[in-house]
Design a protein around this motif. Sequence first.
Motif, mmCIF file in Angstrom:
data_model
loop_
_atom_site.group_PDB
_atom_site.id
_atom_site.type_symbol
_atom_site.label_atom_id
_atom_site.label_comp_id
_atom_site.label_asym_id
_atom_site.label_seq_id
_atom_site.Cartn_x
_atom_site.Cartn_y
_atom_site.Cartn_z
ATOM 1 N N SER A 2 73.524 46.703 35.895
ATOM 2 C CA SER A 2 74.068 46.673 34.547
ATOM 3 C C SER A 2 73.950 45.258 33.998
ATOM 4 O O SER A 2 73.573 44.327 34.713
ATOM 5 C CB SER A 2 75.540 47.107 34.563
ATOM 6 N N ASP A 3 74.281 45.116 32.724
ATOM 7 C CA ASP A 3 74.213 43.797 32.096
ATOM 8 C C ASP A 3 75.184 42.814 32.742
ATOM 9 O O ASP A 3 74.996 41.606 32.667
ATOM 10 C CB ASP A 3 74.505 43.906 30.603
ATOM 11 N N PHE A 4 76.234 43.317 33.399
ATOM 12 C CA PHE A 4 77.224 42.441 34.019
ATOM 13 C C PHE A 4 76.707 41.797 35.299
ATOM 14 O O PHE A 4 77.286 40.852 35.795
ATOM 15 C CB PHE A 4 78.511 43.222 34.319
ATOM 16 N N GLU A 5 75.624 42.315 35.854
ATOM 17 C CA GLU A 5 75.064 41.771 37.083
ATOM 18 C C GLU A 5 74.007 40.703 36.821
ATOM 19 O O GLU A 5 73.331 40.264 37.740
ATOM 20 C CB GLU A 5 74.483 42.903 37.921
ATOM 21 N N HIS A 6 73.862 40.305 35.572
ATOM 22 C CA HIS A 6 72.887 39.286 35.186
ATOM 23 C C HIS A 6 73.615 38.111 34.561
ATOM 24 O O HIS A 6 74.793 38.176 34.244
ATOM 25 C CB HIS A 6 71.876 39.864 34.193
ATOM 26 N N ARG A 7 72.892 37.045 34.338
ATOM 27 C CA ARG A 7 73.466 35.881 33.673
ATOM 28 C C ARG A 7 73.818 36.216 32.230
ATOM 29 O O ARG A 7 73.255 37.136 31.649
ATOM 30 C CB ARG A 7 72.471 34.727 33.694
ATOM 31 N N ILE A 37 63.632 25.026 34.317
ATOM 32 C CA ILE A 37 63.388 26.424 33.928
ATOM 33 C C ILE A 37 64.678 27.220 34.068
ATOM 34 O O ILE A 37 65.017 28.040 33.219
ATOM 35 C CB ILE A 37 62.256 27.039 34.773
ATOM 36 N N ASP A 38 65.414 26.979 35.131
ATOM 37 C CA ASP A 38 66.647 27.715 35.403
ATOM 38 C C ASP A 38 67.709 27.485 34.327
ATOM 39 O O ASP A 38 68.569 28.339 34.098
ATOM 40 C CB ASP A 38 67.189 27.314 36.774
ATOM 41 N N LYS A 39 67.656 26.335 33.636
ATOM 42 C CA LYS A 39 68.636 26.020 32.597
ATOM 43 C C LYS A 39 68.315 26.660 31.249
ATOM 44 O O LYS A 39 69.143 26.657 30.348
ATOM 45 C CB LYS A 39 68.746 24.507 32.413
ATOM 46 N N LEU A 40 67.097 27.208 31.090
ATOM 47 C CA LEU A 40 66.714 27.818 29.817
ATOM 48 C C LEU A 40 67.538 29.072 29.557
ATOM 49 O O LEU A 40 67.793 29.863 30.469
ATOM 50 C CB LEU A 40 65.223 28.178 29.819
ATOM 51 N N PHE A 41 67.953 29.267 28.295
ATOM 52 C CA PHE A 41 68.731 30.446 27.939
ATOM 53 C C PHE A 41 67.851 31.693 28.046
ATOM 54 O O PHE A 41 66.743 31.717 27.523
ATOM 55 C CB PHE A 41 69.273 30.317 26.511
ATOM 56 N N GLY A 42 68.340 32.672 28.743
ATOM 57 C CA GLY A 42 67.610 33.914 28.924
ATOM 58 C C GLY A 42 66.983 34.053 30.296
ATOM 59 O O GLY A 42 66.523 35.128 30.666
ATOM 60 N N ILE A 43 66.986 32.980 31.085
ATOM 61 C CA ILE A 43 66.441 33.046 32.440
ATOM 62 C C ILE A 43 67.488 33.665 33.350
ATOM 63 O O ILE A 43 68.655 33.281 33.333
ATOM 64 C CB ILE A 43 66.068 31.635 32.965
ATOM 65 N N ASP A 44 67.054 34.625 34.160
ATOM 66 C CA ASP A 44 67.957 35.262 35.114
ATOM 67 C C ASP A 44 67.736 34.727 36.526
ATOM 68 O O ASP A 44 68.679 34.538 37.271
ATOM 69 C CB ASP A 44 67.761 36.781 35.079
ATOM 70 N N GLU A 45 66.476 34.468 36.882
ATOM 71 C CA GLU A 45 66.196 34.001 38.235
ATOM 72 C C GLU A 45 64.854 33.277 38.274
ATOM 73 O O GLU A 45 63.906 33.670 37.604
ATOM 74 C CB GLU A 45 66.161 35.198 39.187
ATOM 75 N N ALA A 58 62.437 35.959 36.411
ATOM 76 C CA ALA A 58 63.093 37.109 35.803
ATOM 77 C C ALA A 58 63.801 36.572 34.569
ATOM 78 O O ALA A 58 64.609 35.643 34.663
ATOM 79 C CB ALA A 58 64.083 37.746 36.768
ATOM 80 N N TYR A 59 63.460 37.126 33.398
ATOM 81 C CA TYR A 59 64.045 36.612 32.163
ATOM 82 C C TYR A 59 64.138 37.697 31.103
ATOM 83 O O TYR A 59 63.501 38.737 31.196
ATOM 84 C CB TYR A 59 63.266 35.406 31.640
ATOM 85 N N ASP A 60 64.959 37.427 30.101
ATOM 86 C CA ASP A 60 65.145 38.331 28.976
ATOM 87 C C ASP A 60 64.095 37.987 27.920
ATOM 88 O O ASP A 60 64.150 36.933 27.306
ATOM 89 C CB ASP A 60 66.547 38.165 28.402
ATOM 90 N N ALA A 61 63.144 38.885 27.722
ATOM 91 C CA ALA A 61 62.022 38.617 26.819
ATOM 92 C C ALA A 61 62.426 38.597 25.349
ATOM 93 O O ALA A 61 61.645 38.167 24.509
ATOM 94 C CB ALA A 61 60.912 39.636 27.038
ATOM 95 N N SER A 62 63.644 39.034 25.035
ATOM 96 C CA SER A 62 64.079 38.948 23.636
ATOM 97 C C SER A 62 64.586 37.547 23.300
ATOM 98 O O SER A 62 64.757 37.213 22.129
ATOM 99 C CB SER A 62 65.157 39.994 23.342
ATOM 100 N N HIS A 63 64.835 36.707 24.307
ATOM 101 C CA HIS A 63 65.339 35.353 24.077
ATOM 102 C C HIS A 63 64.321 34.262 24.373
ATOM 103 O O HIS A 63 64.360 33.205 23.765
ATOM 104 C CB HIS A 63 66.582 35.083 24.931
ATOM 105 N N ILE A 64 63.453 34.488 25.339
ATOM 106 C CA ILE A 64 62.505 33.458 25.759
ATOM 107 C C ILE A 64 61.178 34.133 26.056
ATOM 108 O O ILE A 64 61.141 35.323 26.371
ATOM 109 C CB ILE A 64 63.034 32.696 26.998
ATOM 110 N N ASN A 65 60.102 33.375 25.922
ATOM 111 C CA ASN A 65 58.788 33.956 26.222
ATOM 112 C C ASN A 65 58.055 33.073 27.224
ATOM 113 O O ASN A 65 58.502 31.992 27.567
ATOM 114 C CB ASN A 65 57.970 34.170 24.942
#
Length: 121
Positions: A2-7, A37-45, A58-65
């Motif tokens: 779920s979304d709660f298991e991510h940053r 890289i780990d400090k960028l917003f949207g990075i999960d791992e 692993a990252y959220d593609a809606s925030h970072i590319n």
Amino acid sequence: MSDFEHRPGVKEATLVVRNLRLTGVDNQNLEALKTEIDKLFGIDEVIYNDKSGSIYLAYDASHINLEGIEAVIRKHGAHIHNDWWTNVKESYYQFVDQNIKDNANHQPHSCHKPPPGSKIS
């Protein structure tokens, strides 16, 4: 998951996983590269595999590319490996990332709504 298991800021629906081979990574720039890289917003791992010379992202593609992440990689003196397969994967990743970002910002519409200004409710 779920979304709660991510940053914070990382949504399961727009989470992508990328593996890319890198060149120019050594003991001196590896930790700084991973930390930035780990400090960028949207990075999960972020994980770097020494044996294969590849980075796992692993990252959220809606925030970072991928272009933003590549800029950080180049800043630390490393580069994406320049072979045919890595170039194909990189192009495909960029296409998918842009598609995810476009779809996340899209406002859907319905053909079943009455037109604006009509008195039908």
